[in-house]
Design an enzyme around this catalytic site. Structure first.
Site, PDB file in Angstrom:
ATOM      1  N   ASP A  40      39.383  40.073  33.772  1.00  0.00           N
ATOM      2  CA  ASP A  40      40.531  39.629  34.832  1.00  0.00           C
ATOM      3  C   ASP A  40      41.910  40.378  34.526  1.00  0.00           C
ATOM      4  OD1 ASP A  40      42.402  38.445  36.270  1.00  0.00           O
ATOM      5  OD2 ASP A  40      41.024  36.265  36.027  1.00  0.00           O
TER       6      ASP A  40
ATOM      7  N   SER B  19      42.171  39.456  40.317  1.00  0.00           N
ATOM      8  CA  SER B  19      41.399  38.263  40.444  1.00  0.00           C
ATOM      9  C   SER B  19      41.110  37.737  41.980  1.00  0.00           C
ATOM     10  CB  SER B  19      42.130  37.318  39.274  1.00  0.00           C
ATOM     11  OG  SER B  19      41.319  36.218  39.340  1.00  0.00           O
TER      12      SER B  19
END
Length: 262
Positions: free
Chosen positions: A153, A41
């Site tokens: 993610d 991320s």
């Protein structure tokens, strides 16, 4: 004696990830070389920039100017409310459209395939595209289609990729956990804050097991600010610096730096 190879694992945590910049500044000041980087991320954003050779002062200046509207674009809510194309374009400009093969430091971006439920480690192709996938929070950001996979993610399953950087070849692994205190600090208001709080809880679970594969975990104290607060960039960076100095202090005081890093 041959120097031991050092890997850096940068965890996810949205805006709190700017603390990674402070950690990197201390590592540079201490003369600790970084041979491999893996990021999840926001950790993949900072990691990609550093791996591309962008000077820390430029990364810091860019972080102080950026706002969410620079990175996100509203989209028809079919797979996500917003698209992170702005993030991809922004990163591409900063690193000059590099591929993984063109980076100064070997780098990996961690994602999850929502079709198979597998962790996917990206190390080939365009860096900006891979980072966008690593940052694609499900339900908020549109997933990225790549090589037959539907990527989101990586923090869902591996928010602190110390195992990834170890597998890349690191002998010593430093991990930076920016996810914050597990205790709830505020009541989320509205769908965006509720989703982000849910992701924060899942990411925390994705950190616990991974810490065991790190030799040193640096954990900035960032609980004062939410995941989406971009108004405290300087505070995040200073928290990262303070945490790195505290974590590295015993190593320096005991004069065991050569045994660990050299």
């Amino acid at each position: 004696m041959e120097r031991r190879r050092v890997g850096l694992a940068l965890g996810g945590g949205a805006a709190r990830g700017l603390a990674h910049i402070g950690v990197l500044s201390v590592l540079e000041e201490r003369g600790i070389p970084i041979d491999y980087i893996a990021g999840t991320s926001v950790g993949s954003v900072v990691g990609a920039l550093y791996a591309a050779g962008v000077p820390l002062r430029d990364i810091r200046l860019a972080s102080e100017k950026v706002r969410w509207h620079h990175l996100l674009r509203l989209t028809v809510p079919r797979e996500g409310v917003v698209a992170a194309r702005g993030l991809e374009d922004y990163l591409d400009r900063l690193i000059g459209g590099r591929t993984f093969e063109q980076l100064a430091i070997p780098f990996a971006a961690v994602c999850v395939d929502v079709i198979t439920g597998d962790v996917v480690v990206l190390r080939e192709g365009r860096v900006a595209d891979a980072v966008r996938a690593s940052c694609a929070i499900p339900g908020i950001f549109s997933p990225v289609r790549r090589d037959g996979r539907l990527l989101v993610d990586g923090g869902l399953l591996n928010n602190l990729p110390s195992d990834v950087v170890r597998a890349m070849g690191a002998d010593v692994v430093l991990a930076v956990d920016v996810n914050g205190d597990p205790a709830p600090t505020r009541v989320p208001v509205g769908i965006f804050q509720i989703v982000m709080r849910s992701i924060e809880i899942m990411q925390r679970a994705g950190c616990v097991a991974r810490k065991e594969t790190a030799d040193l975990v640096i954990r900035p104290k960032l609980e004062t600010w939410s995941l989406i607060d971009l108004d405290h960039q300087k505070d995040y960076i200073e928290c990262g610096r303070a945490a790195a100095q505290q974590a590295l202090g015993p190593v320096l005081e005991q004069n065991i730096m050569p045994a660990i890093f050299g």
